[in-house]
Design an enzyme around this catalytic site. Structure first.
Site, PDB file in Angstrom:
ATOM      1  N   CYS A 145       1.378  19.953  47.172  1.00  0.00           N
ATOM      2  CA  CYS A 145       1.565  18.812  46.272  1.00  0.00           C
ATOM      3  C   CYS A 145       3.017  18.710  45.838  1.00  0.00           C
ATOM      4  CB  CYS A 145       0.649  18.938  45.052  1.00  0.00           C
ATOM      5  SG  CYS A 145       0.798  17.574  43.888  1.00  0.00           S
ATOM      6  N   CYS A 148       3.577  17.522  42.277  1.00  0.00           N
ATOM      7  CA  CYS A 148       3.209  18.532  41.277  1.00  0.00           C
ATOM      8  C   CYS A 148       4.291  19.606  41.151  1.00  0.00           C
ATOM      9  CB  CYS A 148       1.890  19.208  41.655  1.00  0.00           C
ATOM     10  SG  CYS A 148       0.500  18.105  41.919  1.00  0.00           S
ATOM     11  N   ASP A 149       4.798  20.075  42.295  1.00  0.00           N
ATOM     12  CA  ASP A 149       5.656  21.260  42.320  1.00  0.00           C
ATOM     13  C   ASP A 149       7.104  20.990  42.693  1.00  0.00           C
ATOM     14  OD1 ASP A 149       3.329  22.694  41.755  1.00  0.00           O
ATOM     15  OD2 ASP A 149       2.860  22.973  43.874  1.00  0.00           O
TER      16      ASP A 149
END
Length: 312
Positions: A145, A148-149
């Site tokens: 992701c 996300c990261d």
């Protein structure tokens, strides 16, 4: 005379439409079913989950919401559903059984929910990278992701693996965060949007590597080197994997017909071979898997469920 009072066995409440999954397909189906004055319940295993769109940092192809954050769009759709009084249940479905008049849906807790119809919108999960080092370094340099990261890799060198829209979008996002982005695809041609690929080709810090496969990932506690089958060794700190999805059909594989890739066989109306059981979204056999097509699927499946209940 025996004055003992016997309580009449309480009948289990029957839901009209039980929807599994709260992504755009599931919530759209719920909205349409609720507007038909039906009793609707959405079962979702993730806390306040809104599907894969929550992982997108920017969505440019959903009409009326140009450039919106995927999490924000998911929240707006969920707020719409909640405003109509649609109920959500946080639970994981482990099994579905067709009875004579309805369906019994078993949850991980052992609880059983009964419903006249089921609309299955469980979506798909990220396909894992299967090479030496992929398990060892998951969450220690390997991510599925980017939105996300990605922020954790500010100023660092990373690689994106894949050739579809997700891989291209991830590479474009990371190009604004990272020092260097390698986009690696096993084929010469990309499946993703040509316009996004063109943007990446103009980026000075993006290097596109075609006709190459990841052979191994090594490091010392964290990702350090990515080896390709071409003999190239890339010094990187992060690997973002976007190599496709796996349909979430484990709970229904004995109930409905699946295609060779594990997707549930159904047309745009969401009708399956099991009467009263409908499917919508990424888990259905289809060519295009996007938020807008998932929403359209949800509307169609809800209409099929409504007609099924009326006729029955």
């Amino acid at each position: 005379m025996n004055n003992r009072k016997y309580k009449k066995r309480e009948e289990k409440q029957m839901t009209d439409v039980l929807i599994i999954g709260s992504g755009p397909a599931g919530m759209t189906a719920a909205i349409y079913a609720k507007r038909a004055n039906l009793n609707v319940l959405i079962v979702e295993k993730e806390y306040e989950g809104t599907g894969q769109m929550a992982e997108s940092s920017r969505i440019d192809n959903y009409p009326g919401f140009y450039g919106i954050n995927g999490y924000e769009l998911g929240e707006k759709i969920r707020e719409h559903a909640e405003a109509l009084g649609i109920k959500f249940l946080e639970a994981e479905v482990t099994g579905i059984q067709k009875t004579e008049e309805s369906f019994d849906i078993t949850l991980e807790s052992g609880e059983v929910q009964s419903s006249k119809t089921v609309i299955y919108t469980a979506g798909a999960a990220h396909r894992k990278l299967a090479v030496p080092g992929s398990e060892k370094f998951e969450n220690r340099g390997i991510s599925y992701c980017a939105s996300c990261d990605g922020a954790f890799y500010h100023g660092k060198d990373v690689a994106v693996i894949g050739g579809g829209n997700s891989a291209l979008d991830d590479a474009l996002l990371l190009s604004e965060i990272c020092n260097k982005v390698y986009l690696i695809h096993r084929r010469a041609e990309f499946r993703g949007d040509a316009s996004t690929l063109a943007k990446l080709e103009q980026k000075e810090n993006v290097e596109i590597i075609r006709n190459a496969k990841v052979q191994e990932i090594t490091g010392n506690g964290k990702v350090k080197i990515l080896l390709l089958d071409t003999g190239t060794a890339l010094n990187i700190q992060g690997v973002f994997v976007a190599i496709g999805m796996i349909p979430q059909t484990e709970a229904v594989k004995k109930l409905v017909a699946l295609d060779e890739s594990g997707y549930i066989k159904a047309g745009e109306d969401g009708v399956t071979l099991v009467p009263g059981f409908f499917v919508a979204g990424d888990v259905r056999t289809k060519e295009l898997r996007q938020i807008i097509t998932a929403a359209a699927d949800g509307a169609n499946a809800a209409n099929s469920a409504i007609q099924y209940i009326i006729r029955k």
